[in-house]
Design an enzyme around this catalytic site. Structure first.
Site, PDB file in Angstrom:
ATOM      1  N   ASP A 223       0.428   7.397  11.464  1.00 32.37           N
ATOM      2  CA  ASP A 223      -0.624   6.467  11.089  1.00 32.37           C
ATOM      3  C   ASP A 223      -1.264   5.313  11.411  1.00 32.37           C
ATOM      4  OD1 ASP A 223      -0.344   7.122   7.462  1.00 32.37           O
ATOM      5  OD2 ASP A 223       2.014   7.050   8.242  1.00 32.37           O
TER       6      ASP A 223
ATOM      7  N   LEU B  52      12.682  10.302   2.335  1.00 31.04           N
ATOM      8  CA  LEU B  52      12.753   9.867   3.614  1.00 31.04           C
ATOM      9  C   LEU B  52      12.889  11.449   3.920  1.00 31.04           C
ATOM     10  CD1 LEU B  52      15.333   7.351   3.674  1.00 31.04           C
ATOM     11  CD2 LEU B  52      13.016   6.855   3.714  1.00 31.04           C
ATOM     12  N   HIS B  53      12.143  11.607   5.523  1.00 34.77           N
ATOM     13  CA  HIS B  53      12.491  12.573   6.661  1.00 34.77           C
ATOM     14  C   HIS B  53      12.537  12.147   7.779  1.00 34.77           C
ATOM     15  CE1 HIS B  53       8.365  11.339   7.745  1.00 34.77           C
ATOM     16  NE2 HIS B  53       8.024  11.346   6.422  1.00 34.77           N
ATOM     17  N   ASP B  54      12.292  12.502   8.791  1.00 37.84           N
ATOM     18  CA  ASP B  54      12.922  12.483   9.816  1.00 37.84           C
ATOM     19  C   ASP B  54      11.986  11.712  11.094  1.00 37.84           C
ATOM     20  OD1 ASP B  54      15.031  14.464   9.919  1.00 37.84           O
ATOM     21  OD2 ASP B  54      14.270  15.693  11.427  1.00 37.84           O
TER      22      ASP B  54
ATOM     23  N   HIS C 188      10.730   9.634   9.344  1.00 35.39           N
ATOM     24  CA  HIS C 188      11.074   7.753   8.593  1.00 35.39           C
ATOM     25  C   HIS C 188      12.894   7.703   9.379  1.00 35.39           C
ATOM     26  CE1 HIS C 188       8.897   9.082   5.105  1.00 35.39           C
ATOM     27  NE2 HIS C 188       8.653   7.582   5.227  1.00 35.39           N
TER      28      HIS C 188
ATOM     29  N   SER D  60       5.549  14.223   6.944  1.00 36.70           N
ATOM     30  CA  SER D  60       5.090  13.833   5.728  1.00 36.70           C
ATOM     31  C   SER D  60       5.888  14.050   4.628  1.00 36.70           C
ATOM     32  CB  SER D  60       3.221  13.574   6.341  1.00 36.70           C
ATOM     33  OG  SER D  60       3.167  13.239   4.683  1.00 36.70           O
ATOM     34  N   SER D  61       5.640  12.785   3.915  1.00 32.33           N
ATOM     35  CA  SER D  61       6.565  12.890   2.415  1.00 32.33           C
ATOM     36  C   SER D  61       5.347  13.782   1.464  1.00 32.33           C
ATOM     37  CB  SER D  61       6.444  11.882   1.704  1.00 32.33           C
ATOM     38  OG  SER D  61       7.789  11.081   2.570  1.00 32.33           O
TER      39      SER D  61
END
Ligand code: AMP
Length: 283
Positions: A150, A33-35, A37, A185-186
């Site tokens: 996306d 997870l990142h900001d 998400h 992005s992951s």
């Protein structure tokens, strides 16, 4: 927070919310997870009483030569992040919980899945539509949240919800970027420092085109040319297309409806996607 790995327990836990007439929000993710998400989670919490986050790296949306096995994973960190954001339920099913042995039923999206990423990743949106519809059936949310990053995925999922009469509101959340503009992005973690700098060409190109659009430019070739100049820094440009925001077909020039400028490019061996919306009032 409940961390749940089975559909049966998920249903049992959500029953209480449903009988209390609570609005259930759902944020499907592949974890790491990142900001971006976290923005989806915040949007869900602002609109719903209960937020379910799923973490599932979905094998059916990866091609045979793609990064399924190396896709970044850090479940404990993700769990901590969700707990810190007061997520009610973290749903992290194993592969067999989602895809039973002998699984053979897929959701096949139509024309919206064909251009852009669809033409370079055959079967990708079939995998996405299948897993999203399965997760929708498991969670049965009132609202589901997806990221604009996306763009084509949002279009495919929206269409699927209409076509399959799913009683779920689909909300698109704007793309969250690093301070220098790189879309979160992951997969950014694959980038070396040097690649990370060159990856900025994508967001810079798109944002230069957006600036031109805001200054009044409406010619598709001109807008694409502005972005393309920046994109020379990437190793391989897969596509740079200005598409109609609804049909995902090539936008008419000059633009007279809202459109999206979408790009996919390789920096080193990492494939990155990004887009900007060129918004025009509906006629
Ligand atoms: P993923 O884990 O990459 O499958 O993404 C899960 C959800 O987060 C999808 O709806 C993505 O569109 C969304 N998402 C990923 N990156 C971003 C971002 N930078 N900003 C907003 N949403 C994002």
């Amino acid at each position: 927070m409940h961390t749940i790995t089975t559909v049966a327990e998920l249903r049992r836990t959500l029953e209480k919310s449903r009988s209390a007439d609570q609005r259930v929000g759902f944020v499907p993710t592949m974890g790491y997870l990142h900001d971006g998400h976290l923005a989806l989670i915040a949007a869900s919490q602002a609109q719903c009483d209960v937020t379910v986050v799923s973490i599932f790296v979905n094998p059916t949306q990866f091609g045979p030569n793609e990064d399924l096995s190396s896709y970044p994973r850090d479940f404990l960190r993700d769990e901590e992040l969700c707990r810190g954001r007061c997520v009610a339920i973290l749903f992290a099913p194993g592969a067999h919980e989602v895809y039973p042995i002998d699984f053979q039923t897929f959701v096949e999206p139509g024309d919206l899945a064909k251009p852009l990423c669809g033409s370079f990743r055959p079967g990708h949106f079939r995998g996405v539509a299948t897993v999203v519809s399965k997760l929708f059936n498991m969670v049965q949310p009132d609202v589901a949240f997806f990221g604009q990053k996306d763009f084509q995925q949002c279009a495919v999922v929206r269409r699927m919800a209409i076509d399959l009469n799913l009683p779920i509101k689909i909300v698109t959340v704007p793309t969250v970027r690093e301070q220098d503009g790189l879309a979160m992005s992951s997969r950014n973690r694959y980038l070396s420092e040097e690649e990370r700098q060159r990856a900025l060409a994508i967001s810079r190109g798109l944002s230069a085109a957006l600036d031109e659009f805001c200054s009044g430019e409406r010619h598709v070739e001109k807008l694409i040319a502005v972005a393309k100049k920046h994109l020379e820094a990437v190793d391989r440009l897969q596509y740079l297309e200005l598409i109609d925001g609804d049909t995902l077909k090539a936008a008419d020039s000059p633009l007279h409806r809202s459109a999206a400028l979408c790009a996919a490019a390789y920096v080193g061996s990492t494939r990155l996607i990004d887009n900007v919306i060129l918004a025009l009032p509906a006629q």
